[in-house]
Write a protein that holds these residues in place. Structure first.
Motif, PDB file in Angstrom:
ATOM      1  N   ALA A 226       9.250  -2.930  -3.695  1.00 16.88           N
ATOM      2  CA  ALA A 226       8.791  -1.906  -4.631  1.00 16.88           C
ATOM      3  C   ALA A 226       7.663  -2.417  -5.501  1.00 16.88           C
ATOM      4  CB  ALA A 226       9.955  -1.433  -5.500  1.00 16.88           C
ATOM      5  N   MET A 227       7.720  -3.684  -5.905  1.00 17.73           N
ATOM      6  CA  MET A 227       6.677  -4.251  -6.759  1.00 17.73           C
ATOM      7  C   MET A 227       5.319  -4.205  -6.065  1.00 17.73           C
ATOM      8  SD  MET A 227       5.873  -5.711  -9.647  1.00 17.73           S
ATOM      9  CE  MET A 227       7.419  -6.266 -10.357  1.00 17.73           C
ATOM     10  N   VAL A 228       5.279  -4.610  -4.805  1.00 14.29           N
ATOM     11  CA  VAL A 228       4.036  -4.591  -4.042  1.00 14.29           C
ATOM     12  C   VAL A 228       3.512  -3.164  -3.894  1.00 14.29           C
ATOM     13  CG1 VAL A 228       3.078  -4.997  -1.728  1.00 14.29           C
ATOM     14  CG2 VAL A 228       4.508  -6.740  -2.811  1.00 14.29           C
ATOM     15  N   PHE A 229       4.433  -2.236  -3.675  1.00 12.33           N
ATOM     16  CA  PHE A 229       4.070  -0.836  -3.501  1.00 12.33           C
ATOM     17  C   PHE A 229       3.490  -0.245  -4.776  1.00 12.33           C
ATOM     18  CE2 PHE A 229       4.924   3.678  -2.505  1.00 12.33           C
ATOM     19  CZ  PHE A 229       4.530   3.721  -1.184  1.00 12.33           C
ATOM     20  N   LEU A 230       4.134  -0.506  -5.894  1.00 12.13           N
ATOM     21  CA  LEU A 230       3.702   0.078  -7.167  1.00 12.13           C
ATOM     22  C   LEU A 230       2.521  -0.664  -7.778  1.00 12.13           C
ATOM     23  CD1 LEU A 230       7.158   0.794  -8.850  1.00 12.13           C
ATOM     24  CD2 LEU A 230       5.509   2.500  -8.048  1.00 12.13           C
ATOM     25  N   LEU A 231       2.496  -1.975  -7.597  1.00 13.13           N
ATOM     26  CA  LEU A 231       1.500  -2.780  -8.286  1.00 13.13           C
ATOM     27  C   LEU A 231       0.112  -2.632  -7.680  1.00 13.13           C
ATOM     28  CD1 LEU A 231       1.670  -4.660 -10.724  1.00 13.13           C
ATOM     29  CD2 LEU A 231       1.846  -6.590  -9.144  1.00 13.13           C
ATOM     30  N   LEU A 232       0.038  -2.441  -6.357  1.00 16.04           N
ATOM     31  CA  LEU A 232      -1.294  -2.400  -5.754  1.00 16.04           C
ATOM     32  C   LEU A 232      -1.378  -1.563  -4.484  1.00 16.04           C
ATOM     33  CD1 LEU A 232      -4.206  -3.408  -5.889  1.00 16.04           C
ATOM     34  CD2 LEU A 232      -3.502  -5.406  -4.537  1.00 16.04           C
ATOM     35  N   TRP A 233      -0.515  -1.838  -3.472  1.00 12.40           N
ATOM     36  CA  TRP A 233      -0.791  -1.337  -2.133  1.00 12.40           C
ATOM     37  C   TRP A 233      -0.193   0.027  -1.824  1.00 12.40           C
ATOM     38  CZ3 TRP A 233      -4.863  -3.225  -0.478  1.00 12.40           C
ATOM     39  CH2 TRP A 233      -5.162  -4.583  -0.569  1.00 12.40           C
ATOM     40  N   GLY A 234       0.636   0.583  -2.701  1.00 14.88           N
ATOM     41  CA  GLY A 234       1.233   1.875  -2.409  1.00 14.88           C
ATOM     42  C   GLY A 234       0.211   2.994  -2.309  1.00 14.88           C
ATOM     43  N   LEU A 235      -0.666   3.095  -3.312  1.00 14.57           N
ATOM     44  CA  LEU A 235      -1.666   4.167  -3.313  1.00 14.57           C
ATOM     45  C   LEU A 235      -2.616   4.061  -2.120  1.00 14.57           C
ATOM     46  CD1 LEU A 235      -2.640   6.637  -5.024  1.00 14.57           C
ATOM     47  CD2 LEU A 235      -4.326   5.080  -6.026  1.00 14.57           C
ATOM     48  N   PRO A 236      -3.214   2.883  -1.844  1.00 11.48           N
ATOM     49  CA  PRO A 236      -4.071   2.787  -0.648  1.00 11.48           C
ATOM     50  C   PRO A 236      -3.319   3.105   0.641  1.00 11.48           C
ATOM     51  CG  PRO A 236      -4.478   0.934  -2.108  1.00 11.48           C
ATOM     52  CD  PRO A 236      -3.270   1.651  -2.650  1.00 11.48           C
ATOM     53  N   PHE A 237      -2.065   2.655   0.751  1.00 11.24           N
ATOM     54  CA  PHE A 237      -1.286   2.936   1.958  1.00 11.24           C
ATOM     55  C   PHE A 237      -1.085   4.432   2.144  1.00 11.24           C
ATOM     56  CE2 PHE A 237       3.062   3.848   3.553  1.00 11.24           C
ATOM     57  CZ  PHE A 237       2.907   3.440   4.859  1.00 11.24           C
ATOM     58  N   LEU A 238      -0.710   5.119   1.093  1.00 17.48           N
ATOM     59  CA  LEU A 238      -0.437   6.547   1.197  1.00 17.48           C
ATOM     60  C   LEU A 238      -1.713   7.354   1.432  1.00 17.48           C
ATOM     61  CD1 LEU A 238       2.172   6.854  -1.703  1.00 17.48           C
ATOM     62  CD2 LEU A 238       2.641   6.958   0.758  1.00 17.48           C
ATOM     63  N   VAL A 239      -2.829   6.932   0.855  1.00 21.57           N
ATOM     64  CA  VAL A 239      -4.086   7.668   0.995  1.00 21.57           C
ATOM     65  C   VAL A 239      -4.781   7.320   2.314  1.00 21.57           C
ATOM     66  CG1 VAL A 239      -6.408   7.981   0.026  1.00 21.57           C
ATOM     67  CG2 VAL A 239      -4.412   7.913  -1.490  1.00 21.57           C
ATOM     68  N   GLU A 240      -4.959   6.029   2.579  1.00 20.04           N
ATOM     69  CA  GLU A 240      -5.749   5.605   3.740  1.00 20.04           C
ATOM     70  C   GLU A 240      -4.955   5.607   5.037  1.00 20.04           C
ATOM     71  OE1 GLU A 240      -8.772   2.650   1.228  1.00 20.04           O
ATOM     72  OE2 GLU A 240      -7.327   1.804   2.657  1.00 20.04           O
ATOM     73  N   ALA A 241      -3.697   5.198   4.998  1.00 18.98           N
ATOM     74  CA  ALA A 241      -2.899   5.113   6.219  1.00 18.98           C
ATOM     75  C   ALA A 241      -2.126   6.391   6.512  1.00 18.98           C
ATOM     76  CB  ALA A 241      -1.930   3.937   6.137  1.00 18.98           C
ATOM     77  N   GLN A 242      -1.697   7.098   5.452  1.00 20.18           N
ATOM     78  CA  GLN A 242      -0.882   8.292   5.659  1.00 20.18           C
ATOM     79  C   GLN A 242      -1.646   9.592   5.453  1.00 20.18           C
ATOM     80  OE1 GLN A 242       2.173   8.064   6.950  1.00 20.18           O
ATOM     81  NE2 GLN A 242       1.832   5.850   6.984  1.00 20.18           N
ATOM     82  N   GLY A 243      -2.902   9.497   5.047  1.00 20.38           N
ATOM     83  CA  GLY A 243      -3.750  10.676   4.950  1.00 20.38           C
ATOM     84  C   GLY A 243      -3.414  11.627   3.821  1.00 20.38           C
ATOM     85  N   LEU A 244      -2.745  11.145   2.782  1.00 15.22           N
ATOM     86  CA  LEU A 244      -2.396  12.006   1.657  1.00 15.22           C
ATOM     87  C   LEU A 244      -3.524  12.043   0.634  1.00 15.22           C
ATOM     88  CD1 LEU A 244       1.303  10.866   1.032  1.00 15.22           C
ATOM     89  CD2 LEU A 244       0.481  12.724   2.495  1.00 15.22           C
ATOM     90  N   SER A 354       6.635 -11.246  -4.547  1.00 13.00           N
ATOM     91  CA  SER A 354       5.611 -10.204  -4.677  1.00 13.00           C
ATOM     92  C   SER A 354       4.218 -10.786  -4.509  1.00 13.00           C
ATOM     93  CB  SER A 354       5.733  -9.536  -6.053  1.00 13.00           C
ATOM     94  OG  SER A 354       6.969  -8.898  -6.207  1.00 13.00           O
ATOM     95  N   MET A 355       3.983 -11.916  -5.137  1.00 14.94           N
ATOM     96  CA  MET A 355       2.678 -12.566  -5.049  1.00 14.94           C
ATOM     97  C   MET A 355       2.365 -12.942  -3.604  1.00 14.94           C
ATOM     98  SD  MET A 355       1.577 -16.002  -7.087  1.00 14.94           S
ATOM     99  CE  MET A 355       3.051 -16.826  -6.462  1.00 14.94           C
ATOM    100  N   THR A 356       3.353 -13.502  -2.905  1.00 13.09           N
ATOM    101  CA  THR A 356       3.157 -13.898  -1.512  1.00 13.09           C
ATOM    102  C   THR A 356       2.847 -12.696  -0.634  1.00 13.09           C
ATOM    103  OG1 THR A 356       4.714 -15.733  -1.833  1.00 13.09           O
ATOM    104  CG2 THR A 356       4.217 -15.091   0.433  1.00 13.09           C
ATOM    105  N   THR A 357       3.577 -11.603  -0.848  1.00  9.34           N
ATOM    106  CA  THR A 357       3.380 -10.410  -0.026  1.00  9.34           C
ATOM    107  C   THR A 357       2.050  -9.729  -0.335  1.00  9.34           C
ATOM    108  OG1 THR A 357       5.776 -10.110  -0.046  1.00  9.34           O
ATOM    109  CG2 THR A 357       4.466  -8.286   0.776  1.00  9.34           C
ATOM    110  N   LEU A 358       1.666  -9.674  -1.600  1.00  5.83           N
ATOM    111  CA  LEU A 358       0.361  -9.109  -1.950  1.00  5.83           C
ATOM    112  C   LEU A 358      -0.760  -9.840  -1.233  1.00  5.83           C
ATOM    113  CD1 LEU A 358       0.848  -8.604  -5.790  1.00  5.83           C
ATOM    114  CD2 LEU A 358       0.355  -6.789  -4.152  1.00  5.83           C
ATOM    115  N   LEU A 359      -0.678 -11.164  -1.206  1.00 10.28           N
ATOM    116  CA  LEU A 359      -1.699 -11.962  -0.519  1.00 10.28           C
ATOM    117  C   LEU A 359      -1.660 -11.714   0.976  1.00 10.28           C
ATOM    118  CD1 LEU A 359      -3.842 -14.195  -0.510  1.00 10.28           C
ATOM    119  CD2 LEU A 359      -1.980 -15.868  -0.399  1.00 10.28           C
ATOM    120  N   ALA A 360      -0.451 -11.710   1.552  1.00 12.67           N
ATOM    121  CA  ALA A 360      -0.327 -11.518   2.999  1.00 12.67           C
ATOM    122  C   ALA A 360      -0.865 -10.158   3.425  1.00 12.67           C
ATOM    123  CB  ALA A 360       1.145 -11.661   3.410  1.00 12.67           C
TER     124      ALA A 360
END
Length: 417
Positions: A226-244, A354-360
């Motif tokens: 959840a931290m990775v999703f909320l902190l940075l990558w959730g919005l790009p994932f939902l917009v760019e990958a899911q077309g929302l 979270s830090m490791t996953t954000l980088l990965a």
């Protein structure tokens, strides 16, 4: 209650600042002309500073008390947020996020210490969950308010106005917060509780407790999806990958926060009444999260259905409350004078993951041409590592906790009237 509420308000503002980049990731990429890896560096650096500060902050709280540590934290994260508002270059913005992360690191452990001073121990799990719940409400400010201000007024005005919140809580903190109820002052620390030798012993003794290590791995395994999703990558994932649209994506991020707040109350009540539910709740949350991520990433076609994304966001909302269970393993394993240090060790877990996953995710997105399915598969690697450690430590931690409980009861019986 009101005094503890001031500490929680400080934490609320810290969460607002911490998660503000989550709704501004695409804007930051445009403002500083950076790719996915460079964008993830913002959050990675912030979390690196946060995680690295946890043990020092825990020692500071044990030695200096919550009020002094919170005061320094508010000053640092407010200056960091102002700096981020005024940053024109990538380097200056990075420095501002690092400063923000340093101040943020001083908040939650201090709030836990306030809770232990102002409430009875039996209410510890519920109080910790409520603190986390109110803090997560800061996420709502990011997703509902900052996102709209950013669209309407631009970068500098939005982040500068948000930084005023830090000034307000600093004034209230200095005027009204006290470390403990009047007449319940803790005994002064012995003179030998200073210096490098004491610090090493404090850290070593906390780490030797299986409950501390189990708490750290529970926090590690449950928090980061959840931290990775909320902190940075959730919005790009939902917009760019899911077309929302950005508006719909923002609503889903808000759903994660609302689910977090609702589940936090439930988990707090369950653990306060049924201590044995700690491990099943933690492992169950990890399992359901992994299943929902796998379904979302493996869904045939370009986009997962909206119903699945909604369920995923609800399940991600349980990750934060599940991570709080880690503190419920460390708390009974350590005496009061070591609570801050033990909490710092536990809190390192989730933020390291979270830090490791954000980088990965950032590296894999650049390497695969923004293939979010491959990038987010890194979540499963860290979950598997964490689950293996939880299973390895859980029996040892429970056995040690029972031994400490028996000893404390025997000592209570032999205390002279």
């Amino acid at each position: 209650m009101a005094v503890w509420g001031i500490g929680v308000a400080v934490y609320f503002v810290a969460i607002t600042y911490r998660t503000s980049l989550g709704v501004a990731g695409l804007d930051a990429a445009d403002r500083f002309h950076i790719n996915a890896s460079a964008l993830s560096t913002f959050s990675i650096l912030q979390l690196l500073v946060y995680a690295g500060m946890q043990i020092p902050v825990g020692l500071m709280v044990d030695r200096l008390g919550a009020k002094k540590v919170l005061t320094v934290g508010v000053v640092l994260y407010t200056v960091g947020q102002f700096g981020f508002a005024l940053s024109e270059s990538y380097g200056l913005a990075l420095g501002s996020r690092a400063l923000l992360g340093c101040g943020d690191a001083m908040t939650f452990i201090s709030v836990l210490r306030l809770g232990s001073r102002w409430f009875p121990a039996r209410r510890g799990p519920l109080i910790a969950q409520i603190a986390a719940l109110v803090g997560m409400a800061g996420n709502l400010i990011s997703t509902l308010v900052l996102a709209r201000l950013l669209h309407s007024f631009g970068w500098t005005q939005t982040f500068a106005v948000s930084a005023v919140g830090g000034i307000v809580v600093l004034i209230v903190l200095l005027l009204f917060l006290t470390d403990h109820p009047k007449g319940h002052e803790p005994p002064p620390a012995p003179a030998e509780h200073t210096g490098a030798t004491f610090i090493r012993r404090q850290i070593t003794d906390a780490w030797r407790e299986p409950g501390t290590r189990l708490g750290m791995w529970v926090h590690f395994t449950t928090q980061f999806p959840a931290m990775v999703f909320l902190l940075l990558w959730g919005l790009p994932f939902l917009v760019e990958a899911q077309g929302l649209s950005r508006a719909t994506a923002g609503e889903l991020l808000t759903l994660v926060v609302l689910a977090n707040m609702a589940v936090g109350l439930v988990y707090g009540q369950i653990i306060a009444r049924h201590h044995a539910a700690r491990t099943p709740l933690a492992l169950g949350t990890v399992a359901v999260t992994a299943v929902l991520w796998a379904l979302t990433l493996a869904w045939p076609g370009d986009h997962a259905p909206m119903a699945l994304l909604i369920v995923l966001c609800v399940v991600l909302g349980a990750c934060g409350p599940a991570s709080m269970i880690g503190f419920d393993f460390a708390r009974p394993a350590n005496p009061p004078e070591r609570q801050g240090t033990a909490s710092g060790i536990v809190n390192m877990g989730g933020f390291t993951a979270s830090m490791t996953t954000l980088l990965a995710v950032g590296i894999l997105l650049d390497a695969t041409g923004n293939n979010y399915r491959i990038a987010f598969a890194s979540v499963f690697v860290l979950e598997a590592l964490g689950v293996s450690q939880i299973l390895r430590l859980r029996r040892r931690a429970v056995r040690r906790e029972r031994e400490r409980l028996v000893v404390s009861r025997v000592e209570a019986v032999h205390v002279p009237a």
